[in-house]
Design a protein around this motif. Sequence first.
Motif, PDB file in Angstrom:
ATOM      1  N   PRO A 144      -5.279 -13.174 -12.868  1.00 16.13           N
ATOM      2  CA  PRO A 144      -5.168 -14.257 -11.906  1.00 16.13           C
ATOM      3  C   PRO A 144      -5.565 -13.806 -10.513  1.00 16.13           C
ATOM      4  O   PRO A 144      -5.424 -12.649 -10.161  1.00 16.13           O
ATOM      5  N   VAL A 145      -6.027 -14.759  -9.737  1.00 17.00           N
ATOM      6  CA  VAL A 145      -6.434 -14.445  -8.374  1.00 17.00           C
ATOM      7  C   VAL A 145      -5.233 -14.463  -7.440  1.00 17.00           C
ATOM      8  O   VAL A 145      -4.300 -15.225  -7.628  1.00 17.00           O
ATOM      9  N   VAL A 146      -5.291 -13.591  -6.446  1.00 20.38           N
ATOM     10  CA  VAL A 146      -4.285 -13.611  -5.390  1.00 20.38           C
ATOM     11  C   VAL A 146      -4.921 -14.267  -4.179  1.00 20.38           C
ATOM     12  O   VAL A 146      -5.928 -13.793  -3.659  1.00 20.38           O
ATOM     13  N   VAL A 194      -9.969   5.518  -7.291  1.00 18.87           N
ATOM     14  CA  VAL A 194      -9.710   4.213  -7.907  1.00 18.87           C
ATOM     15  C   VAL A 194     -10.958   3.633  -8.555  1.00 18.87           C
ATOM     16  O   VAL A 194     -10.855   2.727  -9.400  1.00 18.87           O
ATOM     17  N   TYR A 195     -12.122   4.149  -8.200  1.00 17.84           N
ATOM     18  CA  TYR A 195     -13.364   3.636  -8.792  1.00 17.84           C
ATOM     19  C   TYR A 195     -13.428   3.932 -10.290  1.00 17.84           C
ATOM     20  O   TYR A 195     -14.226   3.340 -11.013  1.00 17.84           O
ATOM     21  N   ARG A 196     -12.584   4.843 -10.778  1.00 21.11           N
ATOM     22  CA  ARG A 196     -12.573   5.156 -12.214  1.00 21.11           C
ATOM     23  C   ARG A 196     -11.971   4.023 -13.049  1.00 21.11           C
ATOM     24  O   ARG A 196     -12.131   4.012 -14.273  1.00 21.11           O
ATOM     25  N   ASP A 197     -11.288   3.102 -12.412  1.00 24.13           N
ATOM     26  CA  ASP A 197     -10.704   1.950 -13.099  1.00 24.13           C
ATOM     27  C   ASP A 197     -11.837   1.016 -13.546  1.00 24.13           C
ATOM     28  O   ASP A 197     -12.514   0.416 -12.715  1.00 24.13           O
ATOM     29  N   VAL A 198     -12.039   0.898 -14.862  1.00 24.15           N
ATOM     30  CA  VAL A 198     -13.168   0.101 -15.363  1.00 24.15           C
ATOM     31  C   VAL A 198     -13.009  -1.379 -15.043  1.00 24.15           C
ATOM     32  O   VAL A 198     -13.990  -2.124 -15.011  1.00 24.15           O
ATOM     33  N   ASP A 199     -11.772  -1.828 -14.817  1.00 24.46           N
ATOM     34  CA  ASP A 199     -11.522  -3.235 -14.504  1.00 24.46           C
ATOM     35  C   ASP A 199     -11.377  -3.490 -13.008  1.00 24.46           C
ATOM     36  O   ASP A 199     -10.954  -4.575 -12.596  1.00 24.46           O
ATOM     37  N   GLY A 226     -22.850 -13.569  -1.815  1.00 32.23           N
ATOM     38  CA  GLY A 226     -23.482 -12.636  -2.732  1.00 32.23           C
ATOM     39  C   GLY A 226     -22.543 -12.249  -3.855  1.00 32.23           C
ATOM     40  O   GLY A 226     -21.636 -13.005  -4.221  1.00 32.23           O
ATOM     41  N   ALA A 227     -22.736 -11.042  -4.407  1.00 31.75           N
ATOM     42  CA  ALA A 227     -21.910 -10.597  -5.533  1.00 31.75           C
ATOM     43  C   ALA A 227     -20.440 -10.487  -5.156  1.00 31.75           C
ATOM     44  O   ALA A 227     -19.564 -10.563  -6.019  1.00 31.75           O
ATOM     45  N   ASP A 228     -20.153 -10.335  -3.866  1.00 29.88           N
ATOM     46  CA  ASP A 228     -18.754 -10.236  -3.434  1.00 29.88           C
ATOM     47  C   ASP A 228     -17.993 -11.543  -3.613  1.00 29.88           C
ATOM     48  O   ASP A 228     -16.763 -11.565  -3.522  1.00 29.88           O
ATOM     49  N   ALA A 229     -18.720 -12.640  -3.860  1.00 28.95           N
ATOM     50  CA  ALA A 229     -18.033 -13.905  -4.129  1.00 28.95           C
ATOM     51  C   ALA A 229     -17.256 -13.839  -5.436  1.00 28.95           C
ATOM     52  O   ALA A 229     -16.267 -14.542  -5.609  1.00 28.95           O
ATOM     53  N   LEU A 230     -17.691 -12.966  -6.350  1.00 33.22           N
ATOM     54  CA  LEU A 230     -17.039 -12.842  -7.659  1.00 33.22           C
ATOM     55  C   LEU A 230     -15.887 -11.854  -7.550  1.00 33.22           C
ATOM     56  O   LEU A 230     -15.936 -10.737  -8.056  1.00 33.22           O
ATOM     57  N   ARG A 231     -14.833 -12.279  -6.896  1.00 28.40           N
ATOM     58  CA  ARG A 231     -13.704 -11.389  -6.600  1.00 28.40           C
ATOM     59  C   ARG A 231     -12.973 -10.927  -7.841  1.00 28.40           C
ATOM     60  O   ARG A 231     -12.305  -9.899  -7.824  1.00 28.40           O
ATOM     61  N   LEU A 232     -13.094 -11.666  -8.946  1.00 30.85           N
ATOM     62  CA  LEU A 232     -12.368 -11.314 -10.164  1.00 30.85           C
ATOM     63  C   LEU A 232     -13.230 -10.580 -11.176  1.00 30.85           C
ATOM     64  O   LEU A 232     -12.732 -10.142 -12.205  1.00 30.85           O
ATOM     65  N   ARG A 254      -8.302  -6.582  -6.992  1.00 28.33           N
ATOM     66  CA  ARG A 254      -7.480  -5.423  -7.350  1.00 28.33           C
ATOM     67  C   ARG A 254      -7.599  -4.339  -6.282  1.00 28.33           C
ATOM     68  O   ARG A 254      -6.616  -3.692  -5.925  1.00 28.33           O
ATOM     69  N   LEU A 255      -8.801  -4.117  -5.772  1.00 24.32           N
ATOM     70  CA  LEU A 255      -8.991  -3.140  -4.702  1.00 24.32           C
ATOM     71  C   LEU A 255      -8.216  -3.555  -3.458  1.00 24.32           C
ATOM     72  O   LEU A 255      -7.612  -2.712  -2.769  1.00 24.32           O
ATOM     73  N   ALA A 256      -8.212  -4.860  -3.162  1.00 24.77           N
ATOM     74  CA  ALA A 256      -7.480  -5.357  -1.993  1.00 24.77           C
ATOM     75  C   ALA A 256      -5.983  -5.087  -2.128  1.00 24.77           C
ATOM     76  O   ALA A 256      -5.317  -4.711  -1.154  1.00 24.77           O
ATOM     77  N   ARG A 257      -5.455  -5.281  -3.336  1.00 22.45           N
ATOM     78  CA  ARG A 257      -4.023  -5.027  -3.538  1.00 22.45           C
ATOM     79  C   ARG A 257      -3.696  -3.539  -3.414  1.00 22.45           C
ATOM     80  O   ARG A 257      -2.670  -3.168  -2.853  1.00 22.45           O
ATOM     81  N   LYS A 258      -4.549  -2.688  -3.942  1.00 19.23           N
ATOM     82  CA  LYS A 258      -4.315  -1.245  -3.860  1.00 19.23           C
ATOM     83  C   LYS A 258      -4.356  -0.764  -2.407  1.00 19.23           C
ATOM     84  O   LYS A 258      -3.608   0.131  -2.006  1.00 19.23           O
ATOM     85  N   ALA A 259      -5.254  -1.360  -1.615  1.00 19.77           N
ATOM     86  CA  ALA A 259      -5.402  -0.936  -0.225  1.00 19.77           C
ATOM     87  C   ALA A 259      -4.438  -1.657   0.707  1.00 19.77           C
ATOM     88  O   ALA A 259      -4.214  -1.207   1.838  1.00 19.77           O
ATOM     89  N   GLY A 260      -3.875  -2.792   0.257  1.00 21.73           N
ATOM     90  CA  GLY A 260      -3.016  -3.582   1.133  1.00 21.73           C
ATOM     91  C   GLY A 260      -3.793  -4.257   2.241  1.00 21.73           C
ATOM     92  O   GLY A 260      -3.275  -4.484   3.336  1.00 21.73           O
ATOM     93  N   ILE A 261      -5.059  -4.584   1.958  1.00 23.90           N
ATOM     94  CA  ILE A 261      -5.956  -5.190   2.953  1.00 23.90           C
ATOM     95  C   ILE A 261      -6.571  -6.439   2.329  1.00 23.90           C
ATOM     96  O   ILE A 261      -6.933  -6.422   1.150  1.00 23.90           O
TER      97      ILE A 261
END
Length: 339
Positions: free
Chosen positions: A212-214, A243-248, A136-142, A253-260
């Motif tokens: 870039p993708v991680v 963190v939802y206030r980050d327009v980008d 679904g939309a989660d495939a678009l990780r970037l 990016r969420l994964a990096r912020k959470a370390g998950i």
Amino acid sequence: MPFIPLPFVVALLLLILLTVVLRRDGGSSQNFPLLALIILSIWQSVLSGLRWGYDIRTMMFLAPVGAAIVPPLAYAGVVQLVRGSRRFKTWQFGLHAIPALTVVLFLLASRDLIDVLLVGEFVGYALAILLLMRPGADALRLAPFEGAAPAYRAILFTAFSLLLSAAGDTFVFLDLIWTHGEYARPVIAISNLFLLTILSVAAASTGSPSEPVVVVSPPPQVDVAEDAGTMAAIDALMRARRVYRDVDLNLDRLARKAGIPARQISIAINRATGKNVSQYVNEQRIAEACQLLAETERSVTEIMFDVGFQTKSNFNREFKRVTEMTPLQWRERASSIAI
């Protein structure tokens, strides 16, 4: 007055669309396969105008080659949105060039097989795109969460457009056998223009990845306890750091912020809420927007930007999805309750 074939008008409109996309996605983050798809669509429209508008028959030898390049470009653009800006390897370029090279060989040897080849190619790439979009939309990780849903729909539209083109080519192939091409000319002209237009619009709608993708290895089977821990970490990020206030903000990016790992976040949110990550994040934005609408006199536009949205259309659509009201209706209801 000189005759101007409709394909030339379409080519001009696509050129304007290309200019808009280049201005919107300036910089090194552009999705070059999708840009190339729009440019190729312009070229194919010009060829179609020369062939069917002025009966320049030599164009019929160039058009099939361009048609064979359309599906690989669409697929490469989707891959870049899903997996990042990693370059294709030499063998991958060679693999995706096979259909166009085969069409060239068939032009020299047997034109009768070109239609069959194009039908198979369009169906194959359409299925490959749908396979990429299984999450679904989660495939678009970037893709930023605000634009993930429209980009997802545009990609699905691209895949189904390829399937519709294959159906049109099949009809033309059978028409040539049964009626000696009585209906082939209008069907080819209309279907080609339709395909090129919707592919170009879909390519423009998907935007481009912003960073870039991680690469993260898929985690093992996620259990309930791990889901709960993941949700607790994500909820804490939303409440404490907003963190939802980050327009980008996007899934990587969420994964990096959470370390998950990104996949672990996607699975946990889907299981816990029944929604994808973009819907979950946008609901956090809408929740704060509702609070600000009720408690402050700030304008709707100002609130929209503050909570992380960039376009009023996306904000209004998500607001209505979550609350079943418009922002102004929500404010009016909150004011009446306060009184």
